[in-house]
Design a protein around this motif. Structure first.
Motif, PDB file in Angstrom:
ATOM      1  N   CYS B  36       0.849  -1.201   0.000  1.00 21.43           N
ATOM      2  CA  CYS B  36       0.000   0.000   0.000  1.00 21.43           C
ATOM      3  C   CYS B  36       0.882   1.248   0.000  1.00 21.43           C
ATOM      4  O   CYS B  36       1.771   1.374   0.841  1.00 21.43           O
ATOM      5  CB  CYS B  36      -0.910  -0.008   1.225  1.00 21.43           C
ATOM      6  N   LYS B  38       0.107   4.100   0.880  1.00 19.17           N
ATOM      7  CA  LYS B  38      -0.235   5.005   1.965  1.00 19.17           C
ATOM      8  C   LYS B  38       0.278   4.500   3.315  1.00 19.17           C
ATOM      9  O   LYS B  38       0.994   5.193   4.018  1.00 19.17           O
ATOM     10  CB  LYS B  38      -1.754   5.174   2.015  1.00 19.17           C
ATOM     11  N   CYS B  39      -0.085   3.265   3.675  1.00 13.80           N
ATOM     12  CA  CYS B  39       0.282   2.756   5.000  1.00 13.80           C
ATOM     13  C   CYS B  39       1.512   1.850   4.949  1.00 13.80           C
ATOM     14  O   CYS B  39       2.059   1.489   5.976  1.00 13.80           O
ATOM     15  CB  CYS B  39      -0.890   2.023   5.648  1.00 13.80           C
ATOM     16  N   CYS B  50      -6.317  -1.392  -0.664  1.00 14.76           N
ATOM     17  CA  CYS B  50      -6.077  -1.464   0.782  1.00 14.76           C
ATOM     18  C   CYS B  50      -7.336  -0.936   1.455  1.00 14.76           C
ATOM     19  O   CYS B  50      -7.650   0.253   1.334  1.00 14.76           O
ATOM     20  CB  CYS B  50      -4.861  -0.630   1.179  1.00 14.76           C
ATOM     21  N   CYS B  53      -7.068   2.077   4.047  1.00 14.67           N
ATOM     22  CA  CYS B  53      -6.692   3.348   3.399  1.00 14.67           C
ATOM     23  C   CYS B  53      -7.625   3.656   2.230  1.00 14.67           C
ATOM     24  O   CYS B  53      -7.647   4.770   1.728  1.00 14.67           O
ATOM     25  CB  CYS B  53      -5.258   3.287   2.876  1.00 14.67           C
TER      26      CYS B  53
HETATM   27 ZN   LIG Z   1      -3.022   1.133   3.288  1.00 15.79          ZN
END
Ligand SMILES: [Zn+2]
Lengths: 385, 146
Positions: B36, B38-39, B50, B53
């Motif tokens: 992911c 983002k995370c 994800c 997110c």
């Molecule tokens: Zn994520």
């Protein structure tokens, strides 16, 4: 449309057995509905809408809402079907709150039911999980819960005997409930020596499969106190879903319950759950859940539950009795199971519990649980919000 | 009442991400995850989004064919496999495995010849079938290696 205060004003349930060959599904539903209407001194004409739910695929009946209309009392009324797996009963129950609180309906009848004897539960549950990633090793509810128990026990050093205390407590409480399915006392030794199904879950650690139904009536504030002298007012609720694939789930605690309970307590102004809640009807389908999940719901710190349970804090005469009805370990008609928790919590608030009544209940909490580890919670009180 | 000898076949599209995962197992005995942006979480098995997110994932990551037992159980009760209509070969080890380089657990069989070694945290390694078809069962099972 404004939000109205709303309460459970009547409940009804069937007598529960592993097999109810004396009735078909529609008749089983009707048994709970009739008892519920009687409890509120109501007739079906008083009901404005019906919500009904069971587990998809269990009885092989599609469109259960239409099929069961004679038994449910939904004839020529708005009727809705809801099915959310293990939480079906509590989703049905909470929807009664939403429908009456919204002002859309004044009095709503909610029904959960299941004839597990007519289905292959493990096969049906399996269809709720991903065909490629989940199903190869999946073994229905027991296998899924067993991996949770293994993780919890390994993380906090809890033992199979710690878990067995929960089964003994709930089965002992069931002796006071004339509607419960399993009403035979068991001991710690009985649990420990029962056959291993899926390590560390043994036969007496886990719920049975039950035929049964439950119904409740919700009424908004214009009607509630006219129907019931001590209604169970809805104060707060919350629903949380984690991931879909089982391998994504954090199994060290029930995260969805942790978040849902925090949110509900905040809404209801509960700061110290163990002190402020008088009774809990928790969806505990197997014994280890009675440890891990009561930590998630905020009764003690992580790893503290074995001691809490062993010390009798959650027994009928303890500080916070859990499952006076005997809970899921004694009776599990799946689509009705979580509604039974809500109905039993309402019964405690109403003071109608008979031998299973906890004295002076002002605040009661009920939960639901579903297979991919999602949770919901409801807070019912005798005081109008 | 029963459904007799009836059969109910169905088709299931596993999607591009799942297909790549299974093809890599078949052709190269290689596990792939997806990261992911983002995370930073690496998902095995891979999927497009994800959830927490709510973000599309595109970065493929090679992960090891070894890892740790996140949790497990040993299934001991007899039941019919609804996929095949045949009884599952109980007892069997049902494992959640965190492969090295992954953040989620991958579910598969774990060998239970020596049950005392099946523990949370035990090191495990994938054993592949010689002949592979692009199915999840191309992985025979995982074995404990410590
Ligand atoms: Zn994520």
């Amino acid at each position: 449309m404004g939000k109205k205060r709303t309460a459970i004003v009547a409940t009804g349930q069937t007598h529960h057995r592993s097999s109810r060959l004396d009735v078909n599904g529609i008749e089983l539903i009707n048994e709970a509905v009739v008892r519920c209407l009687e409890d509120g001194d109501l007739t079906i004409e008083d009901i404005d809408a019906v919500v009904i739910g069971n587990m998809d695929h269990f009885e092989g009946i599609n469109y259960v809402d239409t099929w069961s209309i004679d038994g449910s009392g939904g004839f020529m009324k708005p009727t809705f079907k809801l099915t959310t797996g293990g939480t079906t009963g509590s989703t049905v129950g909470q929807s009664g709150f939403y429908l009456t609180a919204s002002g859309m309906f004044d009095k709503v009848l909610c029904i959960g039911w299941e004839k597990n004897s007519e289905s292959d539960t493990t096969a049906a549950i399996t269809t709720a999980f991903d065909p490629i990633w989940d199903r190869l090793v999946f073994a229905g509810a027991i296998g899924g819960l067993a991996v949770e128990a293994t993780k919890y026990m390994s993380e906090y050093g809890a033992t199979e005997e710690d878990a067995a205390h929960v089964a003994v407590r709930d089965r002992t409480h069931a002796l006071n409930n004339p509607y419960a399915q399993l009403r035979k006392p068991i001991t710690l030794e009985d649990v420990m020596s029962s056959p291993m199904l899926s390590d560390p879950i043994k036969l007496l650690d886990v719920c049975p499969r039950t035929d049964g139904a439950c119904a409740v009536v919700w009424a908004n504030e214009d009607y509630a106190e006219k129907i019931c002298s001590r209604p169970a007012w809805y104060h707060a609720g919350s629903v949380k879903h984690p991931f879909n694939l089982l391998g994504d789930t954090d199994l060290t605690t029930l995260v969805s319950m942790e978040l849902a309970s925090k949110e509900a307590y905040k809404k209801a102004g509960i700061k110290e759950p163990l002190k402020e809640i008088d009774v809990m009807e928790l969806y505990l389908p197997y014994s280890c859940a009675g440890l891990s999940w009561i930590e998630a719901i905020g009764l003690c710190e992580r790893g503290g539950a074995p001691r809490l349970v062993r010390d009798g804090v959650t027994n009928m005469d303890g500080e916070l009795p859990i499952n006076p009805s005997g809970g899921v370990i004694a009776t599990n008609c799946i689509g009705a199971t979580a509604l039974l928790r809500m109905a039993e919590a309402a019964i405690q608030v109403m003071g109608k519990g008979g031998d299973r009544q906890v004295p002076d209940v002002e605040t009661a909490v009920a939960t639901g649980f579903g297979g991919c580890f999602w949770s919901d919670i409801s807070v019912l009180r005798s005081k109008k919000p | 009442m029963h459904s007799g000898e009836g059969e109910q076949p169905f088709h299931y599209a596993i999607g591009r991400y799942g297909s790549k995962f299974l093809s890599e197992i078949r052709d190269n005995k290689q596990f792939y995850g997806i990261k992911c942006p983002k995370c930073g979480k690496v998902y095995v098995p891979p999927r497009e989004v994800c959830g927490p997110c709510f973000t599309k994932m595109t970065e493929w990551v090679k992960v090891a064919d070894e890892g740790k037992l996140y949790s497990y159980t040993i299934l001991r009760f007899a039941f019919l496999d609804p996929e095949t209509g045949k009884q599952k070969p109980v007892p069997y080890g049902y494992a959640f495995i965190t492969l090295d380089g992954a953040d989620t657990a991958f579910q598969h069989f774990v060998e239970i010849t020596d049950e005392s070694k099946v523990k949370v945290g035990a090191r495990v390694k994938a054993i592949f079938e010689d002949k592979r078809y692009g199915k999840i069962t191309d992985i025979k099972h995982f074995v404990i290696i410590d």
